[in-house]
Design an enzyme around this catalytic site. Structure first.
Site, PDB file in Angstrom:
ATOM      1  N   LEU A  39      -0.420  -6.007   3.860  1.00 31.32           N
ATOM      2  CA  LEU A  39       0.498  -6.006   4.388  1.00 31.32           C
ATOM      3  C   LEU A  39       2.313  -6.375   3.821  1.00 31.32           C
ATOM      4  CD1 LEU A  39       0.461  -6.015   8.113  1.00 31.32           C
ATOM      5  CD2 LEU A  39      -0.247  -4.284   6.369  1.00 31.32           C
ATOM      6  N   HIS A  43       5.500  -2.397   4.902  1.00 36.88           N
ATOM      7  CA  HIS A  43       5.179  -2.341   6.217  1.00 36.88           C
ATOM      8  C   HIS A  43       6.126  -3.529   6.956  1.00 36.88           C
ATOM      9  CE1 HIS A  43       1.105  -2.200   4.266  1.00 36.88           C
ATOM     10  NE2 HIS A  43       1.178  -0.973   4.370  1.00 36.88           N
ATOM     11  N   GLN A  67     -10.582   8.980   2.972  1.00 35.64           N
ATOM     12  CA  GLN A  67      -9.706   9.416   1.795  1.00 35.64           C
ATOM     13  C   GLN A  67      -9.273   8.720   0.460  1.00 35.64           C
ATOM     14  OE1 GLN A  67      -6.210   6.883   4.833  1.00 35.64           O
ATOM     15  NE2 GLN A  67      -5.663   6.845   3.083  1.00 35.64           N
ATOM     16  N   LYS A 155       7.305   6.199   1.096  1.00 34.53           N
ATOM     17  CA  LYS A 155       7.160   6.041  -0.156  1.00 34.53           C
ATOM     18  C   LYS A 155       6.178   7.454  -0.434  1.00 34.53           C
ATOM     19  CE  LYS A 155       4.456   3.331  -2.773  1.00 34.53           C
ATOM     20  NZ  LYS A 155       3.125   3.362  -2.583  1.00 34.53           N
ATOM     21  N   ASP A 156       4.895   7.482   0.923  1.00 32.88           N
ATOM     22  CA  ASP A 156       4.324   8.307   0.657  1.00 32.88           C
ATOM     23  C   ASP A 156       4.698   9.826   1.140  1.00 32.88           C
ATOM     24  OD1 ASP A 156       1.810   6.672  -0.018  1.00 32.88           O
ATOM     25  OD2 ASP A 156       2.038   5.332   1.269  1.00 32.88           O
ATOM     26  N   MET A 190       7.183  -1.299  -3.115  1.00 27.13           N
ATOM     27  CA  MET A 190       6.869  -2.226  -2.728  1.00 27.13           C
ATOM     28  C   MET A 190       5.192  -1.296  -2.550  1.00 27.13           C
ATOM     29  SD  MET A 190       8.429  -4.697  -0.630  1.00 27.13           S
ATOM     30  CE  MET A 190       9.381  -5.390  -1.518  1.00 27.13           C
TER      31      MET A 190
END
Ligand code: AMP
Length: 299
Positions: A39, A43, A67, A155-156, A190
């Site tokens: 983390l 997060h 994944q 971010k994703d 990050m």
């Protein structure tokens, strides 16, 4: 038995323990942040922003094997549970779901979930099977944690839109919401994987965000998309990045953008290798317009 220490999150190591803890709650107001651990402040931002919205806050830490592709970094993925626990406590987490792979995927496991449109391009094309693993594990996590709200990082971005679509398509009783990307002072998004960068690569890495900003600026000021994307891609290649994709897609469909339709929010997304580390980043143009599509993001 002494009463549970409220400042220490409950640690739940199997689906059965998670479900029993969830069933013991009196309030249905459960917020959830799924992670793979290691983390960092990105997060923490998700947890801190969700904390005041729910009675119970659940964090999951699970490096999800389904994944990762066969040649990806599953075994190398950083695992830092003791440090993660300190951050979780500081963010007011009530429970950490920290299952073993064997309890999540017992021998004989054979059921997967596929989203078949938004997951096709970008990272879906670059990492076959990746989103099948993501949707499958997140549906399992949702079934066990039964959250009413779940936060994911922009971010994703593709992951967020795929999961939002899954929740809608499968009538899940959870609001899937996005949170703006947290960056280092020099602009680098990050990521748990940033620790793999050498000192030299770390100095170069913020160029990714700079190239995205240049492309977004040119696209917003009316330049043809492909020309802006090509220029950004070339600039990164000159710096030593191996660009996997740099695309501009319409949101929330993640379809190629028709330059005639100017009202849609846009995703400008990149994946590039720097040495042996794969970095992804993106910029959303007009994120405030996602609300008209019933998509909530916290900027
Ligand atoms: P991960 O542990 O990398 O799978 O990430 C867990 C969640 O944290 C995902 O929803 C990510 O999108 C989110 N996240 C990771 N890095 C950041 C960041 N820099 N800013 C905001 N959210 C992030």
């Amino acid at each position: 038995m002494p009463p549970a220490d409220p400042s220490t999150p409950a640690i739940l190591n199997s689906p059965a323990e998670m479900r029993a803890w969830r069933r013991s709650l009196r309030s249905d107001s459960v917020g959830f942040v799924p992670t793979m651990g290691a983390l960092h402040p990105g997060h923490a931002e998700l947890l801190r922003r969700l904390r005041p919205r729910c009675d119970s806050l659940v964090l999951s830490i699970f490096v999800n094997p389904t994944q990762f592709g066969p040649n990806e970094d599953l075994s190398k993925y950083p695992r830092t549970f003791e440090e993660d626990l300190v951050l979780a406590r500081a963010c007011g987490v009530d429970a950490i779901f920290y299952p073993t792979p064997q309890t999540m995927y017992p021998v004989g496991f054979s059921t997967y979930v596929n989203e078949e449109q938004l997951s096709q391009g970008l990272c879906g094309a670059a990492r076959p099977g990746h989103f099948r693993g993501v949707t499958t594990v997140v549906l399992k996590l949702f079934n066990l944690v039964e959250p009413r709200v779940a936060y994911f990082g922009l971010k994703d971005a593709q992951q967020f839109f795929v999961l939002h679509k899954m929740a809608r398509d499968l009538d899940l009783d959870v609001s899937v919401e996005g949170v703006a990307t947290v960056r280092e002072a020099d602009g680098l998004a990050m990521s748990s994987r940033n620790r793999f960068l050498t000192a030299e690569e770390r100095l170069l890495a913020p160029r990714i965000h700079a190239a995205l900003k240049d492309a977004a600026h040119q696209i917003e000021s009316g330049q043809a998309h492909q020309a802006a994307l090509n220029a950004a891609s070339l600039a990164l290649a000159h710096e030593g990045f191996r660009v996997q994709y740099l695309d501009c897609l319409e949101l929330p469909s993640l379809r190629m953008h028709n330059e005639a339709t100017h009202s849609s929010p846009l995703l400008i997304a990149v994946a590039a290798h720097l040495g042996s580390t794969r970095l992804i980043d993106n910029i959303i143009v007009h994120p405030e317009r996602l609300a008209a599509h019933g998509i909530q993001v916290h900027l």
